[in-house]
Enzyme design. Structure first.
Site, PDB file in Angstrom:
ATOM      1  N   PRO A  11       0.851  -1.445  -0.117  1.00 36.33           N
ATOM      2  CA  PRO A  11       0.057  -0.237   0.087  1.00 36.33           C
ATOM      3  C   PRO A  11       0.800   1.368   0.211  1.00 36.33           C
ATOM      4  O   PRO A  11       1.843   1.421   0.385  1.00 36.33           O
ATOM      5  CB  PRO A  11      -0.825  -0.148   1.133  1.00 36.33           C
ATOM      6  N   ASN A  12       0.295   2.330  -0.858  1.00 39.97           N
ATOM      7  CA  ASN A  12       0.799   3.486  -0.776  1.00 39.97           C
ATOM      8  C   ASN A  12       2.110   3.823  -1.720  1.00 39.97           C
ATOM      9  O   ASN A  12       2.578   4.831  -1.968  1.00 39.97           O
ATOM     10  CB  ASN A  12       1.273   4.230   0.506  1.00 39.97           C
ATOM     11  N   ARG A  19       5.360  11.052  -2.261  1.00 37.41           N
ATOM     12  CA  ARG A  19       4.946  10.390  -1.028  1.00 37.41           C
ATOM     13  C   ARG A  19       6.064  10.675  -0.163  1.00 37.41           C
ATOM     14  O   ARG A  19       7.118  10.005  -0.120  1.00 37.41           O
ATOM     15  CB  ARG A  19       4.638   8.948  -0.791  1.00 37.41           C
ATOM     16  N   TYR A  24      11.201   8.568   1.563  1.00 44.41           N
ATOM     17  CA  TYR A  24      10.985   7.617   0.470  1.00 44.41           C
ATOM     18  C   TYR A  24      12.002   8.151  -0.666  1.00 44.41           C
ATOM     19  O   TYR A  24      11.931   7.339  -1.695  1.00 44.41           O
ATOM     20  CB  TYR A  24       9.693   7.316   0.300  1.00 44.41           C
ATOM     21  N   ASN A  73       8.027  -5.828  -1.100  1.00 40.06           N
ATOM     22  CA  ASN A  73       7.976  -4.650  -0.053  1.00 40.06           C
ATOM     23  C   ASN A  73       6.366  -4.521   0.270  1.00 40.06           C
ATOM     24  O   ASN A  73       5.663  -3.824  -0.350  1.00 40.06           O
ATOM     25  CB  ASN A  73       8.406  -3.407  -0.615  1.00 40.06           C
ATOM     26  N   ALA A  76       2.973  -1.140   5.048  1.00 44.68           N
ATOM     27  CA  ALA A  76       2.639  -1.310   6.188  1.00 44.68           C
ATOM     28  C   ALA A  76       1.928  -2.542   6.365  1.00 44.68           C
ATOM     29  O   ALA A  76       1.924  -2.906   7.737  1.00 44.68           O
ATOM     30  CB  ALA A  76       1.241  -0.362   6.331  1.00 44.68           C
ATOM     31  N   ASP A  86       1.368 -16.013   6.381  1.00 45.72           N
ATOM     32  CA  ASP A  86       0.901 -17.433   6.026  1.00 45.72           C
ATOM     33  C   ASP A  86       0.877 -17.787   4.491  1.00 45.72           C
ATOM     34  O   ASP A  86       1.128 -18.896   4.130  1.00 45.72           O
ATOM     35  CB  ASP A  86      -0.819 -17.587   6.711  1.00 45.72           C
ATOM     36  N   GLU A  97      12.600  -9.744   1.815  1.00 47.14           N
ATOM     37  CA  GLU A  97      11.803  -8.763   2.362  1.00 47.14           C
ATOM     38  C   GLU A  97      12.434  -7.321   2.123  1.00 47.14           C
ATOM     39  O   GLU A  97      13.888  -7.251   2.282  1.00 47.14           O
ATOM     40  CB  GLU A  97      11.571  -8.970   3.753  1.00 47.14           C
ATOM     41  N   HIS A  99      12.511  -2.820   2.219  1.00 57.36           N
ATOM     42  CA  HIS A  99      11.898  -1.664   2.693  1.00 57.36           C
ATOM     43  C   HIS A  99      12.946  -0.639   2.189  1.00 57.36           C
ATOM     44  O   HIS A  99      14.044  -0.664   2.239  1.00 57.36           O
ATOM     45  CB  HIS A  99      11.964  -1.673   4.160  1.00 57.36           C
ATOM     46  N   ILE A 100      12.199   0.519   1.511  1.00 56.96           N
ATOM     47  CA  ILE A 100      12.944   1.640   1.038  1.00 56.96           C
ATOM     48  C   ILE A 100      13.824   2.357   2.187  1.00 56.96           C
ATOM     49  O   ILE A 100      14.969   2.699   2.096  1.00 56.96           O
ATOM     50  CB  ILE A 100      12.260   2.500   0.495  1.00 56.96           C
ATOM     51  N   SER A 101      13.138   2.669   3.548  1.00 60.13           N
ATOM     52  CA  SER A 101      13.633   3.269   4.527  1.00 60.13           C
ATOM     53  C   SER A 101      14.048   2.204   5.615  1.00 60.13           C
ATOM     54  O   SER A 101      13.753   1.131   5.523  1.00 60.13           O
ATOM     55  CB  SER A 101      12.721   4.103   5.198  1.00 60.13           C
ATOM     56  N   ARG A 106      12.819   3.932  12.786  1.00 61.54           N
ATOM     57  CA  ARG A 106      11.917   4.801  12.842  1.00 61.54           C
ATOM     58  C   ARG A 106      10.980   4.488  13.870  1.00 61.54           C
ATOM     59  O   ARG A 106      11.388   3.906  14.959  1.00 61.54           O
ATOM     60  CB  ARG A 106      10.781   4.524  11.283  1.00 61.54           C
TER      61      ARG A 106
HETATM   62  C1  DHK Z   1       7.014   1.350   3.144  1.00 57.44           C
HETATM   63  C2  DHK Z   1       5.937   1.920   3.996  1.00 57.44           C
HETATM   64  O1  DHK Z   1       4.857   2.177   3.392  1.00 57.44           O
HETATM   65  C3  DHK Z   1       5.898   1.854   5.649  1.00 57.44           C
HETATM   66  O2  DHK Z   1       4.598   1.675   5.907  1.00 57.44           O
HETATM   67  C4  DHK Z   1       7.050   1.169   5.953  1.00 57.44           C
HETATM   68  C5  DHK Z   1       8.235   0.844   3.910  1.00 57.44           C
HETATM   69  C6  DHK Z   1       8.185   1.184   5.380  1.00 57.44           C
HETATM   70  C7  DHK Z   1       9.431   1.221   3.233  1.00 57.44           C
HETATM   71  O3  DHK Z   1      10.353   1.562   3.624  1.00 57.44           O
HETATM   72  O4  DHK Z   1       9.523   1.067   1.971  1.00 57.44           O
HETATM   73  O5  DHK Z   1       7.028   1.750   7.362  1.00 57.44           O
END
Ligand code: DHK
Length: 143
Positions: A11-12, A19, A24, A73, A76, A86, A97, A99-101, A106
């Site tokens: 999501p997002n 964003r 990010y 990725n 959330a 699962d 797995e 994550h950009i950040s 955090r």
């Molecule tokens: C992306 C998100 O949308 C957040 O919910 C995570 C993750 C971090 C990212 O760093 O790619 O916390």
């Protein structure tokens, strides 16, 4: 013919570029898709994004039947979804797995990942470059 690598985004992430650029960066998701295709060269890629948990689970099921590896990725959903955990448990190939950040730097609600339990490896904090490195690493894992 090598089965495709599934690169799944939660999501997002469709809003990347606009964003929270201070967290990010300014790279868009379509830029990132190109990074992954460049790294994968001849290996097919299924690059997808959804704001829906059910859709991500359906794509993981698809990868169980026809994928060689999963780069995910979950955004959330990383911190909330036992359902995604699962689904990933049923995948026999390598899982990275991503994550950009750096989630561990955090807020505390970003510190516990359900996905890490089944991940072969975790990449966090390298920005959009993390996708390039994840794809390159996946290429070695699926050999
Ligand atoms: C992306 C998100 O949308 C957040 O919910 C995570 C993750 C971090 C990212 O760093 O790619 O916390």
């Amino acid at each position: 013919m090598t089965k495709p690598i599934y690169i799944l985004n939660g999501p997002n992430l469709n809003r990347l570029g606009k964003r929270e650029p201070e967290i990010y960066g300014k790279t868009t998701l379509s830029d990132i898709e190109q990074y992954c295709r460049d790294e994968a060269k001849v290996v097919p890629i299924e690059f997808r994004q959804s704001n829906s948990e059910a859709q991500l689970i359906d794509w993981i099921h698809e990868a169980i039947d026809s994928g060689s590896g999963i780069v995910i990725n979950p955004a959330a959903f990383t911190f909330t979804s036992i359902a995604i955990l699962d689904a990933l448990k049923m995948f026999s190939g390598p899982i990275i797995e991503l994550h950009i950040s750096n989630i561990h730097k955090r807020e505390p609600y970003y510190h516990h990942s359900y996905v890490s339990k089944v991940a072969t490896a975790v990449i966090a904090g390298l920005g959009a470059e993390g996708y390039r490195i994840a794809t390159r690493s996946m290429m070695t894992l699926i050999k």
